[in-house]
Design a protein around this motif. Structure first.
Motif, PDB file in Angstrom:
ATOM      1  N   SER A 278       0.848  -1.189   0.000  1.00 34.48           N
ATOM      2  CA  SER A 278       0.000   0.000   0.000  1.00 34.48           C
ATOM      3  C   SER A 278       0.883   1.239   0.000  1.00 34.48           C
ATOM      4  N   ARG A 279       0.308   2.321  -0.534  1.00 37.77           N
ATOM      5  CA  ARG A 279       0.994   3.607  -0.522  1.00 37.77           C
ATOM      6  C   ARG A 279      -0.067   4.701  -0.437  1.00 37.77           C
ATOM      7  N   ARG A 280       0.298   5.787   0.150  1.00 39.09           N
ATOM      8  CA  ARG A 280      -0.622   6.910   0.284  1.00 39.09           C
ATOM      9  C   ARG A 280      -0.395   7.883  -0.858  1.00 39.09           C
ATOM     10  N   GLU A 281      -1.490   8.294  -1.493  1.00 41.35           N
ATOM     11  CA  GLU A 281      -1.475   9.337  -2.518  1.00 41.35           C
ATOM     12  C   GLU A 281      -2.534  10.353  -2.117  1.00 41.35           C
ATOM     13  N   GLY A 282      -2.078  11.449  -1.515  1.00 39.98           N
ATOM     14  CA  GLY A 282      -3.025  12.443  -1.014  1.00 39.98           C
ATOM     15  C   GLY A 282      -3.857  11.837   0.105  1.00 39.98           C
ATOM     16  N   ARG A 283      -5.170  11.883  -0.069  1.00 39.35           N
ATOM     17  CA  ARG A 283      -6.066  11.309   0.944  1.00 39.35           C
ATOM     18  C   ARG A 283      -6.405   9.857   0.673  1.00 39.35           C
ATOM     19  N   SER A 284      -5.950   9.319  -0.437  1.00 35.71           N
ATOM     20  CA  SER A 284      -6.270   7.941  -0.808  1.00 35.71           C
ATOM     21  C   SER A 284      -5.135   6.987  -0.447  1.00 35.71           C
ATOM     22  N   VAL A 285      -5.511   5.761  -0.150  1.00 38.13           N
ATOM     23  CA  VAL A 285      -4.528   4.686  -0.004  1.00 38.13           C
ATOM     24  C   VAL A 285      -4.680   3.805  -1.237  1.00 38.13           C
ATOM     25  N   ILE A 286      -3.568   3.611  -1.929  1.00 39.55           N
ATOM     26  CA  ILE A 286      -3.541   2.813  -3.151  1.00 39.55           C
ATOM     27  C   ILE A 286      -2.913   1.467  -2.823  1.00 39.55           C
ATOM     28  N   TYR A 287      -3.576   0.416  -3.244  1.00 41.31           N
ATOM     29  CA  TYR A 287      -3.086  -0.942  -3.001  1.00 41.31           C
ATOM     30  C   TYR A 287      -2.671  -1.568  -4.319  1.00 41.31           C
ATOM     31  N   SER A 288      -1.597  -2.335  -4.269  1.00 40.84           N
ATOM     32  CA  SER A 288      -1.139  -3.047  -5.467  1.00 40.84           C
ATOM     33  C   SER A 288      -0.626  -4.423  -5.054  1.00 40.84           C
ATOM     34  N   ALA A 289      -0.641  -5.321  -6.000  1.00 40.63           N
ATOM     35  CA  ALA A 289      -0.127  -6.666  -5.756  1.00 40.63           C
ATOM     36  C   ALA A 289       1.383  -6.597  -5.555  1.00 40.63           C
ATOM     37  N   ASN A 290       1.883  -7.389  -4.647  1.00 39.68           N
ATOM     38  CA  ASN A 290       3.328  -7.523  -4.447  1.00 39.68           C
ATOM     39  C   ASN A 290       3.777  -8.671  -5.350  1.00 39.68           C
ATOM     40  N   TYR A 291       4.252  -8.317  -6.537  1.00 40.50           N
ATOM     41  CA  TYR A 291       4.619  -9.343  -7.513  1.00 40.50           C
ATOM     42  C   TYR A 291       5.800 -10.189  -7.048  1.00 40.50           C
ATOM     43  N   ASP A 292       6.705  -9.616  -6.269  1.00 44.67           N
ATOM     44  CA  ASP A 292       7.802 -10.420  -5.725  1.00 44.67           C
ATOM     45  C   ASP A 292       7.257 -11.490  -4.784  1.00 44.67           C
ATOM     46  N   GLY A 293       6.303 -11.114  -3.937  1.00 46.65           N
ATOM     47  CA  GLY A 293       5.678 -12.088  -3.036  1.00 46.65           C
ATOM     48  C   GLY A 293       4.938 -13.163  -3.804  1.00 46.65           C
ATOM     49  N   MET A 294       4.248 -12.760  -4.862  1.00 51.14           N
ATOM     50  CA  MET A 294       3.531 -13.727  -5.694  1.00 51.14           C
ATOM     51  C   MET A 294       4.509 -14.693  -6.362  1.00 51.14           C
ATOM     52  N   ARG A 295       5.604 -14.148  -6.904  1.00 48.66           N
ATOM     53  CA  ARG A 295       6.610 -15.009  -7.547  1.00 48.66           C
ATOM     54  C   ARG A 295       7.241 -15.970  -6.542  1.00 48.66           C
ATOM     55  N   ASP A 296       7.508 -15.467  -5.332  1.00 46.71           N
ATOM     56  CA  ASP A 296       8.075 -16.340  -4.299  1.00 46.71           C
ATOM     57  C   ASP A 296       7.130 -17.495  -3.978  1.00 46.71           C
ATOM     58  N   LEU A 297       5.835 -17.181  -3.844  1.00 44.84           N
ATOM     59  CA  LEU A 297       4.862 -18.221  -3.533  1.00 44.84           C
ATOM     60  C   LEU A 297       4.748 -19.218  -4.684  1.00 44.84           C
ATOM     61  N   LEU A 298       4.655 -18.724  -5.897  1.00 47.83           N
ATOM     62  CA  LEU A 298       4.564 -19.628  -7.048  1.00 47.83           C
ATOM     63  C   LEU A 298       5.826 -20.477  -7.178  1.00 47.83           C
ATOM     64  N   GLY A 299       6.977 -19.870  -6.950  1.00 48.01           N
ATOM     65  CA  GLY A 299       8.225 -20.625  -6.987  1.00 48.01           C
ATOM     66  C   GLY A 299       8.250 -21.713  -5.937  1.00 48.01           C
TER      67      GLY A 299
END
Length: 115
Positions: free
Chosen positions: A64-85
């Motif tokens: 997550s990251r803050r942009e102004g008053r909003s919190v933006i969420y994004s997938a952690n692709y490194d975490g996803m790759r680690d799990l798939l691996g």
């Protein structure tokens, strides 16, 4: 990835709404989505979504990251790759033809399915 981290990530994804959130964020790409948009798309209340996002974050699957008053969420692709691996590390016992479809989502499953 070590077993305890894999268990935590898989446990986080073992809930319909959390899996839907994660898949939505993977499709959204690195730009991510604001929490309100995620809640509307998934059909959950904001406080419920907050709990789901916290669980996914602790599991290393969401940033997550803050942009102004909003919190933006994004997938952690490194975490996803680690799990798939982790999941395919012992795959196929040296016979890659067994697992070949795993690396071509169109060949192994309908990735658009939500049920």
């Amino acid at each position: 990835m070590l077993l305890p981290s894999a268990v935590e990530a898989l446990s986080a994804l073992a809930h319909g709404h959390r899996l839907a959130v994660f898949r939505l964020l993977v499709r959204a790409g690195a730009d991510g989505l604001p929490a309100g948009e995620i809640a509307r798309d998934i059909g959950v209340l904001p406080n419920t979504l907050s709990t789901h996002l916290t669980i996914l974050g602790h599991a290393g699957l969401v940033h997550s990251r803050r942009e102004g008053r909003s919190v933006i969420y994004s997938a952690n692709y490194d975490g996803m790759r680690d799990l798939l691996g982790f999941l395919v590390a012992d795959c196929c016992a040296g016979r890659p033809e067994i697992c070949g479809a795993l690396f071509d989502p169109a060949a192994c499953c309908d990735v658009s399915a939500t049920a």
